[in-house]
Enzyme design. Sequence first.
Site, short mmCIF file in Angstrom:
data_model
loop_
_atom_site.label_atom_id
_atom_site.label_comp_id
_atom_site.label_asym_id
_atom_site.label_seq_id
_atom_site.Cartn_x
_atom_site.Cartn_y
_atom_site.Cartn_z
N ASP A 38 -6.62 -1.09 -19.63
CA ASP A 38 -5.94 -1.35 -18.37
C ASP A 38 -7.00 -1.74 -17.32
OD1 ASP A 38 -3.76 -0.87 -16.34
OD2 ASP A 38 -5.12 0.75 -15.75
N ASP A 216 -4.27 4.44 -16.81
CA ASP A 216 -4.24 5.50 -15.79
C ASP A 216 -2.87 5.79 -15.21
OD1 ASP A 216 -4.24 2.93 -14.40
OD2 ASP A 216 -4.43 4.12 -12.58
O1 LIG Z 1 -1.82 -2.17 -15.05
P1 LIG Z 1 -2.92 -2.23 -14.02
O2 LIG Z 1 -4.04 -3.16 -14.38
O3 LIG Z 1 -3.42 -0.89 -13.63
O4 LIG Z 1 -2.21 -2.85 -12.72
C1 LIG Z 1 -1.25 -2.04 -12.01
C2 LIG Z 1 -1.07 -2.62 -10.64
O5 LIG Z 1 -2.37 -2.66 -10.05
C3 LIG Z 1 -2.47 -3.20 -8.73
O6 LIG Z 1 -1.95 -2.26 -7.80
C4 LIG Z 1 -2.66 -1.03 -7.83
O7 LIG Z 1 -4.05 -1.28 -7.51
C5 LIG Z 1 -4.29 -1.75 -6.15
C6 LIG Z 1 -5.78 -2.04 -6.03
O8 LIG Z 1 -6.52 -0.90 -6.35
C7 LIG Z 1 -3.81 -0.69 -5.18
O9 LIG Z 1 -4.01 -1.13 -3.84
C8 LIG Z 1 -2.31 -0.40 -5.42
O10 LIG Z 1 -1.89 0.68 -4.58
C9 LIG Z 1 -2.07 -0.01 -6.89
O11 LIG Z 1 -0.68 0.12 -7.14
C10 LIG Z 1 -1.80 -4.54 -8.63
O12 LIG Z 1 -1.77 -4.96 -7.30
C11 LIG Z 1 -0.41 -4.56 -9.27
O13 LIG Z 1 0.06 -5.89 -9.32
C12 LIG Z 1 -0.50 -4.02 -10.69
O14 LIG Z 1 0.79 -4.00 -11.29
MG LIG Z 2 -3.84 0.98 -14.03
#
Ligand SMILES: O=P(O)(O)OC[C@H]1O[C@H](O[C@H]2O[C@H](CO)[C@@H](O)[C@H](O)[C@H]2O)[C@H](O)[C@@H](O)[C@@H]1O
Ligand SMILES: [Mg+2]
Length: 265
Positions: A38, A216
């Site tokens: 991830d 995570d």
């Molecule tokens: O599956 P992942 O690679 O973990 O992606 C999940 C989401 O991640 C991002 O949002 C998350 O991270 C941001 C940056 O650290 C944070 O600001 C936010 O609060 C988190 O939810 C991304 O923007 C999403 O599109 C993903 O789905």
């Molecule tokens: Mg993640």
Amino acid sequence: MSYQTQLLSASNSEAALGEDSILSALSTDPESWALFLDIDGTLLDLAETPDAVVVPPSLPANLDTLSRKLGGALALVTGRDVGYAEQLFSPFLFPIAGLHGAERRDPDGRVHKAADTSEFERLKADLVADTANWPGVLIEDKGAAVAAHYRLAPDRKLQLEPLIERALIRAGPNWTIQHGKMVIEIRPARADKGDAVAAFLAQSPFAGRRAIAIGDDVTDEAMFRTVNRLGGYSVRIGPPSPATEALGSVPSAEALRGIIAALVP
Ligand SMILES: O=P(O)(O)OC[C@H]1O[C@H](O[C@H]2O[C@H](CO)[C@@H](O)[C@H](O)[C@H]2O)[C@H](O)[C@@H](O)[C@@H]1O
Ligand SMILES: [Mg+2]
């Protein structure tokens, strides 16, 4: 307890690694393993906004070296859209699943895109308009998915939930809601991260290997279930928790980056 000790502590399952550590498994027998990683909260520290993430300068090259060591059997599995995620690790390209498993670029370069519609485009524009006066709420347009972030405005969660639920009804049965860390998303329903991992494991160079999946968040539970079912090993970033199906844990993204660096001296 060190993070390596925590990795070893998941001995309550046949799927656990037993006496061997992830480090020694990947370094002594790299041809036997496939690694699914991830991005946000796992490889990268979480940031206040999606665009504020910082990619440590050594990480892309370390991932590339590790991927070569694994014969190419390393894939990124993310909620981000594939295009955005790929530029984070440029100039290196890895097999990747985006939009929580709904889109994929295979090891041979073949791309499986998730279909957007004009109605979904209008829905995303309306979400931007509906939240324009909600300071701190960010709408992230990911093509066939959309994320409503409230990290900068936690109190807005209660207003966002019904808004997203109504938007989902409008989107129709090909979409579903995905909860995450300070975010509510609408993503294609056709595949989750577990389906993406299974699709990779049917292809060379992943086929025939034991899988390790590291994530995570709620969305990663689907890939944890898939690798556990297939006799692999799942690792959650964060403290050990009964709320996860992951078999092991690493305390932080920084600790995981340390493990990766130790694998590619
Ligand atoms: O599956 P992942 O690679 O973990 O992606 C999940 C989401 O991640 C991002 O949002 C998350 O991270 C941001 C940056 O650290 C944070 O600001 C936010 O609060 C988190 O939810 C991304 O923007 C999403 O599109 C993903 O789905
Ligand atoms: Mg993640």
